[in-house]
Motif scaffolding. Sequence first.
Motif, PDB file in Angstrom:
ATOM      1  N   LEU A  50       0.848  -1.307  -0.007  1.00 57.99           N
ATOM      2  CA  LEU A  50      -0.007  -0.017   0.096  1.00 57.99           C
ATOM      3  C   LEU A  50       0.865   1.487   0.019  1.00 57.99           C
ATOM      4  O   LEU A  50       0.608   2.231  -0.697  1.00 57.99           O
ATOM      5  N   VAL A  51       1.926   1.292   0.781  1.00 57.22           N
ATOM      6  CA  VAL A  51       2.587   2.297   0.917  1.00 57.22           C
ATOM      7  C   VAL A  51       3.362   2.449  -0.550  1.00 57.22           C
ATOM      8  O   VAL A  51       3.645   3.868  -0.785  1.00 57.22           O
ATOM      9  N   PHE A  52       3.997   1.643  -0.994  1.00 57.23           N
ATOM     10  CA  PHE A  52       4.889   1.485  -2.222  1.00 57.23           C
ATOM     11  C   PHE A  52       4.123   2.066  -3.311  1.00 57.23           C
ATOM     12  O   PHE A  52       4.531   2.990  -4.075  1.00 57.23           O
ATOM     13  N   LEU A  53       2.874   1.648  -3.501  1.00 56.92           N
ATOM     14  CA  LEU A  53       1.833   2.030  -4.432  1.00 56.92           C
ATOM     15  C   LEU A  53       1.525   3.482  -4.246  1.00 56.92           C
ATOM     16  O   LEU A  53       1.579   4.455  -5.420  1.00 56.92           O
ATOM     17  N   ARG A  54       1.198   3.884  -3.049  1.00 56.57           N
ATOM     18  CA  ARG A  54       0.972   5.432  -2.845  1.00 56.57           C
ATOM     19  C   ARG A  54       1.917   6.200  -3.036  1.00 56.57           C
ATOM     20  O   ARG A  54       1.886   7.444  -3.891  1.00 56.57           O
ATOM     21  N   TYR A  55       3.159   5.781  -2.769  1.00 56.82           N
ATOM     22  CA  TYR A  55       4.610   6.538  -3.087  1.00 56.82           C
ATOM     23  C   TYR A  55       4.720   6.782  -4.648  1.00 56.82           C
ATOM     24  O   TYR A  55       5.010   7.648  -5.086  1.00 56.82           O
ATOM     25  N   GLN A  56       4.603   5.815  -5.370  1.00 55.78           N
ATOM     26  CA  GLN A  56       4.855   5.679  -6.535  1.00 55.78           C
ATOM     27  C   GLN A  56       3.667   6.680  -7.516  1.00 55.78           C
ATOM     28  O   GLN A  56       4.045   7.563  -8.193  1.00 55.78           O
ATOM     29  N   CYS A  57       2.527   6.638  -7.051  1.00 61.25           N
ATOM     30  CA  CYS A  57       1.460   7.834  -7.527  1.00 61.25           C
ATOM     31  C   CYS A  57       1.763   9.057  -7.107  1.00 61.25           C
ATOM     32  O   CYS A  57       1.511   9.928  -7.985  1.00 61.25           O
ATOM     33  N   GLU A  68       1.582  -3.437 -11.167  1.00 60.18           N
ATOM     34  CA  GLU A  68       1.334  -4.577 -10.608  1.00 60.18           C
ATOM     35  C   GLU A  68       0.718  -4.744  -9.384  1.00 60.18           C
ATOM     36  O   GLU A  68       0.086  -5.411  -8.664  1.00 60.18           O
ATOM     37  N   TYR A  69       0.958  -3.426  -8.539  1.00 59.35           N
ATOM     38  CA  TYR A  69       0.610  -3.270  -7.351  1.00 59.35           C
ATOM     39  C   TYR A  69      -0.774  -3.367  -6.839  1.00 59.35           C
ATOM     40  O   TYR A  69      -1.292  -3.959  -5.826  1.00 59.35           O
ATOM     41  N   PRO A  70      -1.621  -2.763  -7.599  1.00 60.14           N
ATOM     42  CA  PRO A  70      -3.140  -2.757  -7.205  1.00 60.14           C
ATOM     43  C   PRO A  70      -3.431  -4.275  -7.535  1.00 60.14           C
ATOM     44  O   PRO A  70      -4.465  -4.938  -6.782  1.00 60.14           O
ATOM     45  N   ILE A  71      -3.100  -5.229  -8.234  1.00 57.19           N
ATOM     46  CA  ILE A  71      -3.332  -6.443  -8.443  1.00 57.19           C
ATOM     47  C   ILE A  71      -3.127  -7.359  -7.423  1.00 57.19           C
ATOM     48  O   ILE A  71      -3.492  -8.030  -6.874  1.00 57.19           O
ATOM     49  N   LEU A  72      -1.796  -6.759  -6.986  1.00 55.14           N
ATOM     50  CA  LEU A  72      -1.272  -7.687  -5.760  1.00 55.14           C
ATOM     51  C   LEU A  72      -1.821  -7.331  -4.431  1.00 55.14           C
ATOM     52  O   LEU A  72      -2.107  -8.212  -3.654  1.00 55.14           O
ATOM     53  N   ILE A  73      -2.168  -6.071  -4.320  1.00 56.34           N
ATOM     54  CA  ILE A  73      -3.202  -5.740  -3.247  1.00 56.34           C
ATOM     55  C   ILE A  73      -4.554  -6.346  -3.241  1.00 56.34           C
ATOM     56  O   ILE A  73      -4.913  -6.883  -2.152  1.00 56.34           O
TER      57      ILE A  73
END
Length: 202
Positions: A50-57, A68-73
């Motif tokens: 979650l943190v990693f996806l938010r940081y990238q966004c 791939e992170y939304p899929i993994l979440i």
Amino acid sequence: MAPGLLWFCNWSTLLVCAALKLPQISALLAARSARGLSLPSLLLELAGFLVFLRYQCYYEYPLLTYLEYPILIVQDVILLLCVFHFNGNVYQAVPYLTLFVTSWFVLTLQKWIIDLAMNFCTLISAASKFAQLQSLWKTRDSGAVSAVTWSLASYTCATRIVTTLMTTSDLTILIRFVVMLALNLWVTATVLRYRKTAVKAE
């Protein structure tokens, strides 16, 4: 060659991640048990994702470097619900899911919050791997833990090291993927080791 390599790494990572947790979910459903799977590990991994996806966004990095992170979440949420189901009460997942949704909005209230969270992200993700290792060491049984899932996770970390070097060169992200690669390989080896031990015991 570089554009072709980048394209291959991005799309192969995305394809692998689309099915990354499916072997684990399948193993859980087949065993009808969460034996060997660490709940703290799963929760920490979900927090790290979650943190990693938010940081990238937040920093508007190229979409293909984190798609791939939304899929993994989503897959981790399914796993979490399965674990709570097999442990007796799926509704116990509600407070955790509420916390994760709230965190999504809180993380970007200030720039320093997301930066600090990302610095802790590697520690959180590493802690998730150690929680899984600890569970395996304690039970000496890989139970419903999927070696395929952990192997695929190792592959995606390796490809993300390549894509990070070729695109953003963000040192924080690079360190995270190097650490995660080493730990994913360690978990994979441990799962295989205890699987062999269980087969010999039978």
